[in-house]
Design an enzyme around this catalytic site. Structure first.
Site, PDB file in Angstrom:
ATOM      1  N   HIS A  58       0.879  -1.181   0.000  1.00 36.90           N
ATOM      2  CA  HIS A  58       0.000   0.000   0.000  1.00 36.90           C
ATOM      3  C   HIS A  58       0.906   1.218   0.000  1.00 36.90           C
ATOM      4  O   HIS A  58       1.662   1.424   0.947  1.00 36.90           O
ATOM      5  CB  HIS A  58      -0.894   0.001   1.249  1.00 36.90           C
ATOM      6  CG  HIS A  58      -1.808  -1.184   1.328  1.00 36.90           C
ATOM      7  ND1 HIS A  58      -3.090  -1.160   0.845  1.00 36.90           N
ATOM      8  CD2 HIS A  58      -1.609  -2.435   1.797  1.00 36.90           C
ATOM      9  CE1 HIS A  58      -3.662  -2.344   1.025  1.00 36.90           C
ATOM     10  NE2 HIS A  58      -2.782  -3.150   1.609  1.00 36.90           N
ATOM     11  N   ARG A  60      -0.157   4.530  -0.564  1.00 39.59           N
ATOM     12  CA  ARG A  60      -0.842   5.703   0.047  1.00 39.59           C
ATOM     13  C   ARG A  60      -0.916   6.949  -0.818  1.00 39.59           C
ATOM     14  O   ARG A  60      -1.438   7.970  -0.353  1.00 39.59           O
ATOM     15  CB  ARG A  60      -0.209   6.068   1.391  1.00 39.59           C
ATOM     16  CG  ARG A  60      -0.041   4.920   2.382  1.00 39.59           C
ATOM     17  CD  ARG A  60      -1.334   4.213   2.678  1.00 39.59           C
ATOM     18  NE  ARG A  60      -1.207   3.332   3.826  1.00 39.59           N
ATOM     19  CZ  ARG A  60      -2.017   2.306   4.072  1.00 39.59           C
ATOM     20  NH1 ARG A  60      -3.016   2.031   3.240  1.00 39.59           N
ATOM     21  NH2 ARG A  60      -1.856   1.570   5.131  1.00 39.59           N
ATOM     22  N   HIS A 177      -8.817 -10.400  -0.874  1.00 39.38           N
ATOM     23  CA  HIS A 177      -8.685 -10.207   0.575  1.00 39.38           C
ATOM     24  C   HIS A 177      -9.855 -10.968   1.186  1.00 39.38           C
ATOM     25  O   HIS A 177     -10.997 -10.530   1.086  1.00 39.38           O
ATOM     26  CB  HIS A 177      -8.755  -8.714   0.892  1.00 39.38           C
ATOM     27  CG  HIS A 177      -8.798  -8.392   2.354  1.00 39.38           C
ATOM     28  ND1 HIS A 177      -8.072  -7.372   2.904  1.00 39.38           N
ATOM     29  CD2 HIS A 177      -9.490  -8.928   3.390  1.00 39.38           C
ATOM     30  CE1 HIS A 177      -8.306  -7.306   4.209  1.00 39.38           C
ATOM     31  NE2 HIS A 177      -9.177  -8.237   4.517  1.00 39.38           N
ATOM     32  N   ASP A 303       2.327  -7.037   2.489  1.00 35.13           N
ATOM     33  CA  ASP A 303       1.156  -6.254   2.911  1.00 35.13           C
ATOM     34  C   ASP A 303       1.628  -4.963   3.597  1.00 35.13           C
ATOM     35  O   ASP A 303       1.061  -4.526   4.605  1.00 35.13           O
ATOM     36  CB  ASP A 303       0.215  -7.048   3.814  1.00 35.13           C
ATOM     37  CG  ASP A 303      -1.164  -6.393   3.916  1.00 35.13           C
ATOM     38  OD1 ASP A 303      -1.428  -5.418   3.189  1.00 35.13           O
ATOM     39  OD2 ASP A 303      -1.988  -6.848   4.746  1.00 35.13           O
ATOM     40  N   HIS A 307       1.326   3.503   8.412  1.00 36.27           N
ATOM     41  CA  HIS A 307       0.441   4.444   9.118  1.00 36.27           C
ATOM     42  C   HIS A 307       1.328   5.322   9.993  1.00 36.27           C
ATOM     43  O   HIS A 307       2.325   4.843  10.550  1.00 36.27           O
ATOM     44  CB  HIS A 307      -0.567   3.708  10.007  1.00 36.27           C
ATOM     45  CG  HIS A 307      -1.561   2.881   9.244  1.00 36.27           C
ATOM     46  ND1 HIS A 307      -2.558   3.449   8.477  1.00 36.27           N
ATOM     47  CD2 HIS A 307      -1.707   1.543   9.124  1.00 36.27           C
ATOM     48  CE1 HIS A 307      -3.280   2.472   7.916  1.00 36.27           C
ATOM     49  NE2 HIS A 307      -2.788   1.314   8.285  1.00 36.27           N
TER      50      HIS A 307
HETATM   51  O1  DOR Z   1      -3.664  -4.424   7.959  1.00 42.12           O
HETATM   52  C1  DOR Z   1      -4.166  -4.003   6.921  1.00 42.12           C
HETATM   53  N1  DOR Z   1      -3.853  -2.783   6.442  1.00 42.12           N
HETATM   54  N2  DOR Z   1      -5.038  -4.763   6.260  1.00 42.12           N
HETATM   55  C2  DOR Z   1      -5.738  -4.295   5.215  1.00 42.12           C
HETATM   56  O2  DOR Z   1      -6.535  -5.028   4.678  1.00 42.12           O
HETATM   57  C3  DOR Z   1      -5.580  -2.924   4.732  1.00 42.12           C
HETATM   58  C4  DOR Z   1      -4.264  -2.398   5.115  1.00 42.12           C
HETATM   59  C5  DOR Z   1      -4.188  -0.905   4.978  1.00 42.12           C
HETATM   60  O3  DOR Z   1      -4.494  -0.389   3.902  1.00 42.12           O
HETATM   61  O4  DOR Z   1      -3.787  -0.231   5.944  1.00 42.12           O
HETATM   62 ZN    ZN Z   2      -3.364  -5.204   1.957  1.00 40.69          ZN
END
Ligand code: DOR
Ligand code: ZN
Length: 419
Positions: A58, A60, A177, A303, A307
């Site tokens: 991801h 962002r 997912h 994954d 954040h």
């Molecule tokens: O832990 C996760 N973070 N699982 C997800 O399905 C989405 C991902 C996120 O985009 O932060």
């Molecule tokens: Zn993911």
């Protein structure tokens, strides 16, 4: 003609030299004499790997640039040994439109023109809402290499069926997912002894298995492929093994954290251990290790879900899910080689050749003519996981503060040194 000679690296246990000419592998053998013009790198004590592929990240951007940008995500990839990454569509706006795909690719070209390469994954449904399919052929034409509703599992089975059919017509794999939205509603960790003690609402592992079963049964019925994202539970491994034994075109990935951590990491309401799917039990961890060894789980992926610190510094139930992953992935999984769980050849299979095969991407096999995408890994380098030592913009990992051993020391893509 430009040439580069890597001397005395370790590759699958042997000492080797690698000769690169014009961005391609020329030869890999025990000893190579340097051509007159060659740049020579002494790699004694370092392990040679082909660049890895991360099929689940991801980034962002657009929309959540305080967590990560394409540029910082690619920095994390470059320093983690990844030469190519696939990025999920849960940006803002969602990557459900060719213009968003093009924006991501343009950011990558601008920030890391020599790679790592980014391959966007298109949203399966408009806005990831699970209601209306996206224009997948336009997404493919713009550069998307797969389709997914990652982060927002699809509840409606009829829509999921159409998604599989349309994507297969376009030769795009659906990455699922797997999470039953009703069983998983409002959950924050695995359902089990630890959630009981902590008083946190848990998600039963069968929430994952039920949706994986749906995917596998539909893939069987329709005769199309499906890829199961971030498998966390033994029950799901069992159902994937069943699908494979039946000849269903099902593939799957798991992550470094499901191979190494269980739900007790959440004790103390540790939001840095909050992820979705949640960390499960020691029996699940053992099953994941077995499944990557046997190939029931085809590949690894991070994954990578960055954040910001302030977003994780909240009451447990309010914290977002996810770990920043690409800086740490190889170090953590190389730990499994030290433990005797995996071999270096397994790591190459799980992090490079299988992802390339399933998602139809180039990979460095070290055969003459292969793209010279490779890196050197220093297995003895000891380092501490701190905001300063991570290249990702975010530092949300349960390994934050820990001391680890082994890190990428240099990385080339197409024969060009990128870090
Ligand atoms: O832990 C996760 N973070 N699982 C997800 O399905 C989405 C991902 C996120 O985009 O932060
Ligand atoms: Zn993911």
């Amino acid at each position: 003609m430009s040439s580069l000679l890597i001397k005395n690296a370790r590759y699958l246990g042997d000492s080797v030299d690698l000769l690169v000419v014009d961005g391609k592998v020329q030869s890999l053998s025990a000893s190579i004499n340097a051509p007159a013009d060659a740049e020579i790198v002494d790699a004694a004590g370092k392990i040679l790997f082909p660049s890895l592929i991360d099929v689940h990240t991801h980034l962002r951007e657009p929309g959540y640039e305080w967590k990560e940008t394409v540029a910082t995500g690619l920095s994390s990839a470059a320093h983690g040994g990844f030469g190519a990454i696939l990025c999920m569509a849960n940006t803002d706006p969602v990557n459900d439109d060719a213009a968003v795909t093009e924006q991501i690719l343009e950011s990558a070209r601008r920030s890391w023109p020599n790679g790592p390469r980014v391959h966007p994954i298109g949203a399966a449904t408009v806005g990831l809402k699970g209601e209306e399919l996206t224009r997948m052929s336009e997404l493919k034409d713009a550069g998307c290499v797969a389709i997914s509703n990652d982060g927002r599992p699809v509840g409606n089975t009829e829509i999921f069926r159409r998604m599989l059919e349309y994507a297969a017509d376009l030769d795009l794999i659906v990455i699922d997912h797997c999470e039953d939205p009703y069983l998983a509603a409002k959950s924050h960790m695995n359902e089990g002894a630890t959630s009981g003690v902590l008083g946190v609402k848990g998600q039963p592992d069968v929430a994952e298995t039920i949706q994986a079963s749906r995917s596998i049964l539909l893939a069987d019925y329709l005769g199309v492929p499906v890829h199961i994202a971030h498998v966390s539970a033994k029950r799901t491994v069992d159902i994937i093994a069943w699908g494979k034994s039946r000849g269903v075109k099902v593939t799957a990935e798991t992550t470094p954290h499901y191979l190494t951590l269980d739900d007790t990491a959440v004790n103390g309401y540790n939001t840095l251990a909050k992820v979705n799917p949640p960390l499960r039990t020691p029996a699940d961890v053992a099953a994941m290790r077995e499944a990557v060894k046997t190939g029931v789980i085809d590949m690894l992926a991070t994954d990578h879900a960055p954040h910001a610190a302030h977003e994780k510094e909240t009451p447990f139930d309010e914290a977002p899910n996810g770990f920043t992953g690409m800086d740490l992935a190889l170090t953590i999984t190389y730990g499994l080689v030290r433990e005797g769980v995996l071999t270096e050849a397994d790591l190459i299979r799980l992090w490079a050749t299988e992802p390339a095969r399933v998602f139809n991407l180039p990979v460095n096999t070290f055969e003459p003519g292969a793209p010279a995408d490779f890196f050197l890994f220093d297995p003895e380098l000891e380092w501490q996981v701190t905001p300063e030592t991570l290249y990702s913009k975010s530092h949300n990992t349960p390994w934050l503060g820990k001391s680890l051993k082994g890190r990428v020391s240099a990385h080339w893509i197409g024969g060009v040194k990128i870090v």
